[in-house]
Design a protein around this motif. Sequence first.
Motif, PDB file in Angstrom:
ATOM      1  N   GLN A  21      42.233  40.384 -80.084  1.00 25.91           N
ATOM      2  CA  GLN A  21      43.390  41.238 -80.270  1.00 25.91           C
ATOM      3  C   GLN A  21      44.509  41.108 -79.310  1.00 25.91           C
ATOM      4  OE1 GLN A  21      41.111  44.828 -78.648  1.00 25.91           O
ATOM      5  NE2 GLN A  21      42.637  44.845 -76.808  1.00 25.91           N
ATOM      6  N   ILE A  23      47.494  39.437 -77.271  1.00 26.73           N
ATOM      7  CA  ILE A  23      48.242  38.287 -77.033  1.00 26.73           C
ATOM      8  C   ILE A  23      47.225  37.103 -77.489  1.00 26.73           C
ATOM      9  CG2 ILE A  23      48.861  36.781 -75.052  1.00 26.73           C
ATOM     10  CD1 ILE A  23      49.829  39.234 -73.470  1.00 26.73           C
ATOM     11  N   ASP A  42      35.269  36.588 -77.437  1.00 26.35           N
ATOM     12  CA  ASP A  42      35.491  37.911 -77.042  1.00 26.35           C
ATOM     13  C   ASP A  42      34.260  38.499 -76.777  1.00 26.35           C
ATOM     14  OD1 ASP A  42      36.936  40.410 -76.436  1.00 26.35           O
ATOM     15  OD2 ASP A  42      38.831  39.372 -77.392  1.00 26.35           O
ATOM     16  N   LYS A  47      35.635  43.298 -83.614  1.00 22.48           N
ATOM     17  CA  LYS A  47      36.854  42.791 -83.687  1.00 22.48           C
ATOM     18  C   LYS A  47      37.127  41.387 -83.566  1.00 22.48           C
ATOM     19  CE  LYS A  47      37.741  44.861 -79.553  1.00 22.48           C
ATOM     20  NZ  LYS A  47      38.716  45.159 -78.470  1.00 22.48           N
ATOM     21  N   CYS A  67      31.089  36.174 -75.707  1.00 24.28           N
ATOM     22  CA  CYS A  67      30.951  35.422 -74.287  1.00 24.28           C
ATOM     23  C   CYS A  67      31.507  36.609 -73.424  1.00 24.28           C
ATOM     24  CB  CYS A  67      31.870  34.162 -74.422  1.00 24.28           C
ATOM     25  SG  CYS A  67      32.013  33.424 -72.541  1.00 24.28           S
ATOM     26  N   ASP A  68      31.028  36.928 -72.159  1.00 27.33           N
ATOM     27  CA  ASP A  68      31.557  37.660 -71.218  1.00 27.33           C
ATOM     28  C   ASP A  68      32.003  36.523 -70.281  1.00 27.33           C
ATOM     29  OD1 ASP A  68      32.125  38.666 -68.680  1.00 27.33           O
ATOM     30  OD2 ASP A  68      30.536  40.136 -68.468  1.00 27.33           O
ATOM     31  N   VAL A  69      33.393  36.358 -70.083  1.00 28.63           N
ATOM     32  CA  VAL A  69      33.767  35.137 -69.309  1.00 28.63           C
ATOM     33  C   VAL A  69      33.532  35.426 -67.876  1.00 28.63           C
ATOM     34  CG1 VAL A  69      35.792  34.881 -70.795  1.00 28.63           C
ATOM     35  CG2 VAL A  69      36.205  36.463 -68.695  1.00 28.63           C
ATOM     36  N   ASN A  95      42.511  33.552 -71.574  1.00 26.23           N
ATOM     37  CA  ASN A  95      43.542  34.545 -71.649  1.00 26.23           C
ATOM     38  C   ASN A  95      42.808  36.057 -71.444  1.00 26.23           C
ATOM     39  OD1 ASN A  95      46.024  35.968 -73.080  1.00 26.23           O
ATOM     40  ND2 ASN A  95      44.030  36.738 -74.570  1.00 26.23           N
ATOM     41  N   THR A 145      46.502  32.702 -69.005  1.00 26.76           N
ATOM     42  CA  THR A 145      47.148  33.814 -68.878  1.00 26.76           C
ATOM     43  C   THR A 145      47.191  34.142 -67.693  1.00 26.76           C
ATOM     44  OG1 THR A 145      46.854  34.256 -71.290  1.00 26.76           O
ATOM     45  CG2 THR A 145      48.026  35.835 -70.069  1.00 26.76           C
ATOM     46  N   ALA A 146      48.565  34.051 -66.957  1.00 24.64           N
ATOM     47  CA  ALA A 146      48.593  34.656 -65.411  1.00 24.64           C
ATOM     48  C   ALA A 146      49.669  35.985 -65.881  1.00 24.64           C
ATOM     49  CB  ALA A 146      49.691  33.550 -64.690  1.00 24.64           C
ATOM     50  N   TYR A 162      44.716  43.566 -59.733  1.00 23.67           N
ATOM     51  CA  TYR A 162      45.563  42.547 -60.809  1.00 23.67           C
ATOM     52  C   TYR A 162      46.588  41.903 -60.250  1.00 23.67           C
ATOM     53  CZ  TYR A 162      47.752  42.178 -65.432  1.00 23.67           C
ATOM     54  OH  TYR A 162      48.414  41.414 -66.648  1.00 23.67           O
ATOM     55  N   LYS A 166      46.499  37.615 -60.563  1.00 25.38           N
ATOM     56  CA  LYS A 166      47.317  36.799 -61.435  1.00 25.38           C
ATOM     57  C   LYS A 166      48.023  36.034 -60.421  1.00 25.38           C
ATOM     58  CE  LYS A 166      46.479  38.868 -65.410  1.00 25.38           C
ATOM     59  NZ  LYS A 166      45.674  37.806 -66.539  1.00 25.38           N
ATOM     60  N   GLY A 193      56.159  39.288 -69.216  1.00 21.77           N
ATOM     61  CA  GLY A 193      56.579  40.448 -68.923  1.00 21.77           C
ATOM     62  C   GLY A 193      55.701  41.453 -69.386  1.00 21.77           C
ATOM     63  N   ILE A 195      54.353  43.427 -72.355  1.00 24.00           N
ATOM     64  CA  ILE A 195      54.116  43.079 -73.838  1.00 24.00           C
ATOM     65  C   ILE A 195      53.564  44.408 -74.428  1.00 24.00           C
ATOM     66  CG2 ILE A 195      53.105  41.432 -75.571  1.00 24.00           C
ATOM     67  CD1 ILE A 195      55.195  40.127 -73.327  1.00 24.00           C
ATOM     68  N   THR A 197      50.713  45.787 -76.143  1.00 25.85           N
ATOM     69  CA  THR A 197      49.365  45.478 -76.553  1.00 25.85           C
ATOM     70  C   THR A 197      48.607  46.689 -76.017  1.00 25.85           C
ATOM     71  OG1 THR A 197      48.663  44.304 -74.555  1.00 25.85           O
ATOM     72  CG2 THR A 197      49.562  42.951 -76.134  1.00 25.85           C
ATOM     73  N   THR A 200      48.846  47.597 -72.467  1.00 23.10           N
ATOM     74  CA  THR A 200      50.041  48.269 -72.200  1.00 23.10           C
ATOM     75  C   THR A 200      50.041  49.872 -72.796  1.00 23.10           C
ATOM     76  OG1 THR A 200      51.245  46.988 -73.531  1.00 23.10           O
ATOM     77  CG2 THR A 200      51.409  46.405 -71.231  1.00 23.10           C
TER      78      THR A 200
HETATM   79  P1  NDP Z   1      44.118  43.304 -74.338  1.00 19.42           P
HETATM   80  O1  NDP Z   1      43.378  44.338 -73.864  1.00 19.42           O
HETATM   81  O2  NDP Z   1      44.748  43.800 -75.923  1.00 19.42           O
HETATM   82  O3  NDP Z   1      43.309  42.034 -74.582  1.00 19.42           O
HETATM   83  C1  NDP Z   1      42.335  41.510 -73.852  1.00 19.42           C
HETATM   84  C2  NDP Z   1      41.031  41.188 -74.497  1.00 19.42           C
HETATM   85  O4  NDP Z   1      40.011  40.541 -73.312  1.00 19.42           O
HETATM   86  C3  NDP Z   1      40.256  42.122 -75.270  1.00 19.42           C
HETATM   87  O5  NDP Z   1      39.952  41.826 -76.386  1.00 19.42           O
HETATM   88  C4  NDP Z   1      39.154  42.418 -74.323  1.00 19.42           C
HETATM   89  O6  NDP Z   1      37.896  42.887 -74.899  1.00 19.42           O
HETATM   90  C5  NDP Z   1      38.926  40.958 -73.890  1.00 19.42           C
HETATM   91  N1  NDP Z   1      38.193  41.025 -72.656  1.00 19.42           N
HETATM   92  C6  NDP Z   1      38.155  41.891 -71.458  1.00 19.42           C
HETATM   93  N2  NDP Z   1      36.977  41.533 -70.740  1.00 19.42           N
HETATM   94  C7  NDP Z   1      36.498  40.330 -70.950  1.00 19.42           C
HETATM   95  C8  NDP Z   1      35.509  39.485 -70.688  1.00 19.42           C
HETATM   96  N3  NDP Z   1      34.825  39.778 -69.568  1.00 19.42           N
HETATM   97  N4  NDP Z   1      35.071  38.734 -71.493  1.00 19.42           N
HETATM   98  C9  NDP Z   1      35.635  38.250 -72.511  1.00 19.42           C
HETATM   99  N5  NDP Z   1      36.748  38.995 -73.074  1.00 19.42           N
HETATM  100  C10 NDP Z   1      37.018  40.067 -72.441  1.00 19.42           C
HETATM  101  O7  NDP Z   1      45.234  42.636 -73.511  1.00 19.42           O
HETATM  102  P2  NDP Z   1      46.513  41.730 -73.610  1.00 19.42           P
HETATM  103  O8  NDP Z   1      46.445  41.122 -74.931  1.00 19.42           O
HETATM  104  O9  NDP Z   1      47.857  42.358 -73.444  1.00 19.42           O
HETATM  105  O10 NDP Z   1      45.984  40.870 -72.420  1.00 19.42           O
HETATM  106  C11 NDP Z   1      45.743  39.206 -72.721  1.00 19.42           C
HETATM  107  C12 NDP Z   1      45.991  38.877 -71.321  1.00 19.42           C
HETATM  108  O11 NDP Z   1      47.395  38.793 -71.087  1.00 19.42           O
HETATM  109  C13 NDP Z   1      45.331  39.397 -70.171  1.00 19.42           C
HETATM  110  O12 NDP Z   1      45.001  38.273 -69.394  1.00 19.42           O
HETATM  111  C14 NDP Z   1      46.427  40.264 -69.496  1.00 19.42           C
HETATM  112  O13 NDP Z   1      46.336  40.489 -68.025  1.00 19.42           O
HETATM  113  C15 NDP Z   1      47.759  39.379 -69.753  1.00 19.42           C
HETATM  114  N6  NDP Z   1      48.899  39.768 -69.734  1.00 19.42           N
HETATM  115  C16 NDP Z   1      49.382  41.009 -70.329  1.00 19.42           C
HETATM  116  C17 NDP Z   1      50.432  41.555 -70.510  1.00 19.42           C
HETATM  117  C18 NDP Z   1      50.903  42.833 -71.255  1.00 19.42           C
HETATM  118  O14 NDP Z   1      51.977  43.389 -70.988  1.00 19.42           O
HETATM  119  N7  NDP Z   1      50.163  43.131 -72.159  1.00 19.42           N
HETATM  120  C19 NDP Z   1      51.622  41.080 -69.383  1.00 19.42           C
HETATM  121  C20 NDP Z   1      51.174  39.945 -68.855  1.00 19.42           C
HETATM  122  C21 NDP Z   1      49.859  39.431 -68.912  1.00 19.42           C
HETATM  123  P3  NDP Z   1      37.633  44.275 -75.197  1.00 19.42           P
HETATM  124  O15 NDP Z   1      38.882  45.182 -75.452  1.00 19.42           O
HETATM  125  O16 NDP Z   1      36.523  44.538 -75.858  1.00 19.42           O
HETATM  126  O17 NDP Z   1      37.181  44.798 -73.618  1.00 19.42           O
END
Ligand code: NDP
Length: 254
Positions: A21, A23, A42, A47, A67-69, A95, A145-146, A162, A166, A193, A195, A197, A200
């Motif tokens: 999902q 980004i 993920d 999903k 996978c749990d990262v 990411n 992804t920072a 957080y 980052k 910045g 985004i 999703t 947020t």
């Molecule tokens: P989302 O929450 O939409 O997506 C994050 C995804 O990471 C989810 O599918 C989540 O799964 C998965 N995830 C969480 N924990 C783990 C894990 N331990 N192992 C594997 N997958 C995992 O967030 P974004 O798309 O917004 O975020 C993506 C990245 O972008 C992140 O690193 C975030 O910090 C960064 N970012 C986001 C910003 C924003 O404004 N949205 C701004 C700057 C950076 P599940 O939902 O099942 O937990």
Amino acid sequence: MGVVDMFSLVGKKAFVTGGAQGIGKSAALAFAEAGADVAIVDLDMGKAEAAVVELRSRGVRSLAVKCDVTNPADVDAMIARVVDEFGTIDIAFNNAGICINENAETMSFESWKKVIDINLTGIFLTARAAGRVMIGKRRGAIINTASMSGHIVNQPQPQCAYNASKAGVIMLTKSLAVEWAPYGVRVNCISPGYIGTAMTLKAAQWIPSWEAATPQKRMGKPEELTSALVYLASDSAGFTTGTDLVIDGAFTCV
Ligand code: NDP
């Protein structure tokens, strides 16, 4: 070489963590459109499989890997599975990330550790495992992804873990870029910045103040990061390594 070919990822093999999902998914679709095969990595397989169905419907070779990262064994198994399916790895988009909003003075140890484990240690583990494959073949592109939170302190929400995670991702990226430059492995990160999703949108009460603090007076969309990600993944970024690309509607300028 024409501009379109410059950004081609035809024949490349990629994985995206947090790819189900937000980004990550948007990046996976863009990598695929540029020609890559893409594995969605993920936690939630429902999903992840849905994203894979979407990719396959566009004629792309794709698979979902649970996978749990934060778990080194999981990460190593994920890399083995992707290599088994695709033959190699050319692009790693590390990411997956979470944010927990707690005041520092009352933040639990568990919350601190969870954020650092996923956002920083998770990126190290996936980069390390992908790096081993790429070092072996003297070629590869890693993108982490920072966040702009690695540069500034967000307000009004409290999120010290957080922000620290980052900032760590940015320095980890530079460190790996220097260590792995001799092997032809490039390592870069993006710092988005705000985004729109799930991350947020679940903190919707703060969105008006975030938009007001952004010179463009809006949040970005995941699709507004993808051209930068395709560039960093592509061979046209051959001399680009150790960089952090800030994409934030000028938030960090003021
Ligand atoms: P989302 O929450 O939409 O997506 C994050 C995804 O990471 C989810 O599918 C989540 O799964 C998965 N995830 C969480 N924990 C783990 C894990 N331990 N192992 C594997 N997958 C995992 O967030 P974004 O798309 O917004 O975020 C993506 C990245 O972008 C992140 O690193 C975030 O910090 C960064 N970012 C986001 C910003 C924003 O404004 N949205 C701004 C700057 C950076 P599940 O939902 O099942 O937990």
